[in-house]
Design a protein around this motif. Structure first.
Motif, mmCIF file in Angstrom:
data_model
loop_
_atom_site.group_PDB
_atom_site.id
_atom_site.type_symbol
_atom_site.label_atom_id
_atom_site.label_comp_id
_atom_site.label_asym_id
_atom_site.label_seq_id
_atom_site.Cartn_x
_atom_site.Cartn_y
_atom_site.Cartn_z
ATOM 1 N N MET A 199 -3.175 -25.926 -9.698
ATOM 2 C CA MET A 199 -4.512 -26.441 -9.980
ATOM 3 C C MET A 199 -5.103 -25.745 -11.205
ATOM 4 N N ALA A 200 -5.783 -26.535 -12.044
ATOM 5 C CA ALA A 200 -6.454 -25.993 -13.220
ATOM 6 C C ALA A 200 -7.667 -25.176 -12.801
ATOM 7 N N PRO A 201 -8.114 -24.218 -13.631
ATOM 8 C CA PRO A 201 -9.313 -23.433 -13.296
ATOM 9 C C PRO A 201 -10.515 -24.349 -13.064
ATOM 10 N N VAL A 202 -11.338 -23.975 -12.099
ATOM 11 C CA VAL A 202 -12.498 -24.792 -11.742
ATOM 12 C C VAL A 202 -13.584 -24.624 -12.801
ATOM 13 N N SER A 204 -16.929 -24.010 -14.586
ATOM 14 C CA SER A 204 -17.982 -23.055 -14.220
ATOM 15 C C SER A 204 -19.241 -23.754 -13.739
ATOM 16 N N GLU A 205 -19.475 -24.972 -14.193
ATOM 17 C CA GLU A 205 -20.659 -25.702 -13.750
ATOM 18 C C GLU A 205 -20.567 -26.041 -12.269
ATOM 19 N N ILE A 206 -19.366 -26.383 -11.802
ATOM 20 C CA ILE A 206 -19.184 -26.674 -10.375
ATOM 21 C C ILE A 206 -19.314 -25.406 -9.550
ATOM 22 N N VAL A 207 -18.814 -24.296 -10.055
ATOM 23 C CA VAL A 207 -18.961 -23.019 -9.343
ATOM 24 C C VAL A 207 -20.437 -22.675 -9.197
ATOM 25 N N ARG A 208 -21.213 -22.834 -10.271
ATOM 26 C CA ARG A 208 -22.645 -22.563 -10.193
ATOM 27 C C ARG A 208 -23.332 -23.505 -9.217
ATOM 28 N N ALA A 209 -22.883 -24.764 -9.191
ATOM 29 C CA ALA A 209 -23.501 -25.737 -8.289
ATOM 30 C C ALA A 209 -23.263 -25.368 -6.826
ATOM 31 N N LEU A 210 -22.068 -24.891 -6.496
ATOM 32 C CA LEU A 210 -21.788 -24.472 -5.112
ATOM 33 C C LEU A 210 -22.639 -23.256 -4.731
ATOM 34 N N CYS A 211 -22.738 -22.296 -5.626
ATOM 35 C CA CYS A 211 -23.570 -21.117 -5.350
ATOM 36 C C CYS A 211 -25.037 -21.509 -5.235
ATOM 37 N N HIS A 212 -25.478 -22.436 -6.080
ATOM 38 C CA HIS A 212 -26.866 -22.904 -6.022
ATOM 39 C C HIS A 212 -27.142 -23.599 -4.685
ATOM 40 N N THR A 213 -26.210 -24.415 -4.229
ATOM 41 C CA THR A 213 -26.383 -25.108 -2.961
ATOM 42 C C THR A 213 -26.462 -24.126 -1.797
ATOM 43 N N ALA A 214 -25.589 -23.124 -1.802
ATOM 44 C CA ALA A 214 -25.634 -22.103 -0.747
ATOM 45 C C ALA A 214 -26.970 -21.380 -0.743
ATOM 46 N N LEU A 215 -27.489 -21.081 -1.930
ATOM 47 C CA LEU A 215 -28.769 -20.384 -2.022
ATOM 48 C C LEU A 215 -29.906 -21.267 -1.533
ATOM 49 N N GLU A 216 -29.890 -22.535 -1.910
ATOM 50 C CA GLU A 216 -30.961 -23.452 -1.511
ATOM 51 C C GLU A 216 -30.979 -23.693 -0.006
ATOM 52 N N LEU A 217 -29.809 -23.661 0.641
ATOM 53 C CA LEU A 217 -29.726 -23.901 2.082
ATOM 54 C C LEU A 217 -29.906 -22.621 2.887
ATOM 55 N N ALA A 228 -16.016 -22.395 0.105
ATOM 56 C CA ALA A 228 -16.284 -23.754 -0.377
ATOM 57 C C ALA A 228 -15.490 -24.056 -1.639
ATOM 58 N N LEU A 229 -15.357 -23.089 -2.522
ATOM 59 C CA LEU A 229 -14.571 -23.295 -3.740
ATOM 60 C C LEU A 229 -13.101 -23.530 -3.404
ATOM 61 N N ALA A 230 -12.566 -22.764 -2.435
ATOM 62 C CA ALA A 230 -11.176 -22.973 -2.021
ATOM 63 C C ALA A 230 -10.993 -24.349 -1.392
ATOM 64 N N VAL A 231 -11.978 -24.801 -0.621
ATOM 65 C CA VAL A 231 -11.899 -26.135 -0.013
ATOM 66 C C VAL A 231 -11.944 -27.217 -1.079
ATOM 67 N N ALA A 232 -12.771 -27.047 -2.092
ATOM 68 C CA ALA A 232 -12.840 -28.031 -3.172
ATOM 69 C C ALA A 232 -11.496 -28.149 -3.888
ATOM 70 N N ARG A 233 -10.829 -27.040 -4.141
ATOM 71 C CA ARG A 233 -9.512 -27.071 -4.784
ATOM 72 C C ARG A 233 -8.498 -27.793 -3.901
ATOM 73 N N ALA A 234 -8.525 -27.484 -2.601
ATOM 74 C CA ALA A 234 -7.572 -28.127 -1.699
ATOM 75 C C ALA A 234 -7.823 -29.623 -1.583
ATOM 76 N N HIS A 235 -9.090 -30.026 -1.568
ATOM 77 C CA HIS A 235 -9.394 -31.458 -1.464
ATOM 78 C C HIS A 235 -8.950 -32.195 -2.723
ATOM 79 N N ALA A 236 -9.114 -31.566 -3.880
ATOM 80 C CA ALA A 236 -8.631 -32.202 -5.107
ATOM 81 C C ALA A 236 -7.119 -32.395 -5.054
ATOM 82 N N ALA A 237 -6.410 -31.417 -4.492
ATOM 83 C CA ALA A 237 -4.956 -31.553 -4.371
ATOM 84 C C ALA A 237 -4.585 -32.666 -3.410
ATOM 85 N N LEU A 238 -5.338 -32.802 -2.302
ATOM 86 C CA LEU A 238 -5.063 -33.895 -1.363
ATOM 87 C C LEU A 238 -5.290 -35.252 -2.015
ATOM 88 N N ALA A 239 -6.261 -35.333 -2.918
ATOM 89 C CA ALA A 239 -6.563 -36.603 -3.588
ATOM 90 C C ALA A 239 -5.639 -36.877 -4.766
#
Length: 601
Positions: A199-202, A204-217, A228-239
């Motif tokens: 998998m290519a490196p994620v 940085s905007e998506i990484v910030r978005a995940l951290c922002h979502t965790a903070l907001e919740l 969550a970042l590891a799950v996003a990588r795995a889901h991309a591989a499944l797709a």
């Protein structure tokens, strides 16, 4: 079943299947999953799904409840060591689960100390064994499937374990057929597993978005966005993708971050809906102000990845929970369930075994034969040689005093709840009838939990123990029904009587909990003389003695308006103060139940 309930059930089993497919790709990367639901076909079908998607060479082992530390981490192989005369190491179940999955049975009943052994291995990815003459490190990277069978308000798995597992699924209401009918992943487990490593490196905007979502919740754990970042990588591989996109991150937020939400974002959806729309003239002016060559495209004017990911997480939170969070209330933790027994205390030969120790540490303890032989086994070659050299004898097993090991137990004590009811004239005028009804409701709850209950009434010039600690509901109701009202308020005498019962219960090994129902108007001293000043002084002295004794206290102010002296009494006792200016018996009972739960040791 309504259409809405059917949609929720469909979403539940879709998420359960997707979680199984993701977990099977790289179990250790996600920590694992908490599977809530009773044993049955649905849970078996979900585990079978994981087994199918998992690498065929990967192990999938079950860890029973009360598995000892030796069985978890490994240690000396007793039979081989005694047979060969040299130390032989035996791998524990966590080492044998390396590269696969360990299934933790009845996770809600595991003690935090035992769970800490597992989490230390999850964090390190290896078992460090430095005992029984060994000093070895063995790789142990696995995913944990914690089977949670708790019901209602019962305590769930230990918090130290919950924090390290990425997924949480609920199989209540899901049938085995629902899971069995779900099609396998499009890419196939083997192909997707290969894509994860490439998998290519994620972005940085998506990484910030995940951290922002965790903070907001309001997600307090730092492990959650990492999972969550590891799950996003795995889901991309499944797709079938080689890079993570916003869709993958949104699904990761739904599966990992949404179940951990404790609050709503500051700019809630309701505020956005309530925002006034600009008038048509202003909207047209804004449109004309944009130049055709300003360099802004449709993608830049659309929603950002942060908006997409946060919206996906919010959509996964049940509507009822959203309303609760909107009021600023935290979702009740499963770990804060209703207490059904008292505190733990050490015991020589009763309770739950929590380990072993040297036999000299306690008399009358039970000898742990296996632990004793394990302690003696590494020294057999030296000891046999010494015995043969000095005595000309050949012993099969040479066991010495320093090898003796005994079981270490922890006994859960019972709970004695002492109700101290103010039956004075002022209290009778205000709330004695409601207090009697509330205590009767609470007595039924205590009887269901098999708690012992006692009743102290104080009125006139003295306090009276109307019911010593008992488990008889009939006796408790009879003593409560005949409770008269009237007279002064000998607060100090009532506190003394309740404290004496609590001290007696503690000496018997129980955990006492005192519940005072009073309006706080102390006006009779210990010697029976009327006088508010001396009565309040003695009441405060008795309250401080309770705090020094470390007794748990709940004080319910039953006066029409919160009374300052009642609050001061609760503070001096070191207990909880609950004002109940307007309430019936049911409301008082509910308030006491909440305080009893939070006051359990």
């Amino acid at each position: 079943m309504t259409a809405h309930a059917g949609d929720e059930q469909q979403s539940a089993w879709n998420d359960a299947v997707l979680t199984a497919d993701l977990l099977a790709l790289d179990p250790h990367a996600f920590g694992g999953v908490i599977v809530h639901g009773m044993a049955g076909p649905a849970r078996d079908a979900w585990l079978a799904r994981v087994r199918i998607q998992l690498d065929h060479a990967a192990p999938m082992l079950r860890v029973p409840l009360h598995t000892s530390a030796d069985r978890l981490l490994g240690g000396i192989d007793l039979a081989a060591t005694l047979g060969t005369g040299r130390r032989v190491q035996e791998d524990g179940v966590l080492v044998r689960a390396h590269g696969g999955i360990a299934i933790l049975a009845m996770a809600e009943r595991w003690l935090p100390a035992a769970a800490a052994l597992i989490t230390s291995v999850i964090d390190a990815g290896e078992v460090v064994l430095e005992r029984d003459g060994f000093a070895v490190r063995t790789a142990a990277q696995f995913g944990l499937v914690a089977l949670d069978e708790s019901m209602g308000d019962e305590t769930g798995p230990p918090a130290i374990l919950v924090d390290r597992l990425a997924f949480r699924i609920d199989l209540d209401g899901v049938s085995a057929g629902d899971l069995a009918d779900t099609a396998p992943v499009a890419m196939g487990a083997a192909a997707a597993r290969a894509r994860v490593t490439a998998m290519a490196p994620v972005n940085s905007e998506i990484v910030r978005a995940l951290c922002h979502t965790a903070l907001e919740l309001g997600v307090g754990s730092l492990r959650a966005p990492v999972h969550a970042l590891a799950v996003a990588r795995a889901h991309a591989a499944l797709a079938g993708r080689t890079a993570v996109v916003a869709e993958d991150a949104a699904i990761a937020a739904r599966l990992v971050l949404a179940p951990r939400a404790t609050c709503l974002p500051a700019d809630s959806l309701e505020e956005q809906d309530a925002a006034p729309e600009p008038p048509p003239e202003q909207a047209a002016e804004n449109d004309s102000a944009r130049q055709p060559d300003d360099g802004l495209d449709d993608a830049q004017s659309g929603p950002t990845p942060e908006d997409i990911i946060l919206a996906a997480a919010l959509a996964a939170i049940p509507p009822g929970l959203l309303q609760t969070l909107a009021k600023g209330e935290r979702k009740a933790s499963r770990a804060g369930g209703e207490g059904r027994a008292g505190a733990h205390r050490k015991s020589v030969n009763r309770g739950r075994a929590t380990g072993v120790r040297l036999a000299s540490a306690a008399r009358g303890a039970r000898l742990n034969v296996l632990a004793t032989l394990r302690a003696a086994a590494p020294w057999q070659r030296l000891r046999r040689a010494a015995v043969a050299r000095h005595q000309g004898l050949r012993a099969r097993i040479e066991v010495r005093r320093e090898d003796f090991r005994v079981n270490h137990y922890k006994l859960r004590t019972g709970t004695t709840i002492i109700f101290a009811v103010d039956a004075s004239g002022s209290s009778a005028l205000h709330r004695l009838t409601e207090a009697k009804g509330a205590v009767e409701l609470l007595l039924a709850e205590c009887y269901a939990r098999r708690d012992s209950v006692a009743l102290v009434a104080f009125r006139g010039t003295a306090a009276e123990v109307r019911l010593p600690p008992s488990r008889s509901l009939v006796r408790a109701k009879r003593s409560l029904a005949g409770l008269p009202g009237g007279g002064g308020t000998p607060m100090a005498a009532g506190i003394d009587a309740a404290a004496e019962l609590a001290a007696t219960a503690r000496r018997k090994g129980d955990t006492p909990l005192m519940v005072f129902l009073t309006d706080g108007r102390a006006n009779v001293s210990r010697d029976g003389k009327a006088g508010r000043g001396e009565a309040e002084k003695q009441a405060l002295e008795a309250a401080r003695a309770i705090q020094l004794a470390g007794l748990a206290v709940v004080l319910l102010d039953t006066s029409p308006q919160p009374h300052p002296f009642a609050r001061r009494l609760a503070v001096e006792m070191g207990g909880r103060y609950v004002p109940l200016p307007v309430a019936g018996a049911e409301a008082i009972s509910a308030a006491v139940q909440r305080e009893l739960v939070s006051s359990q040791p």
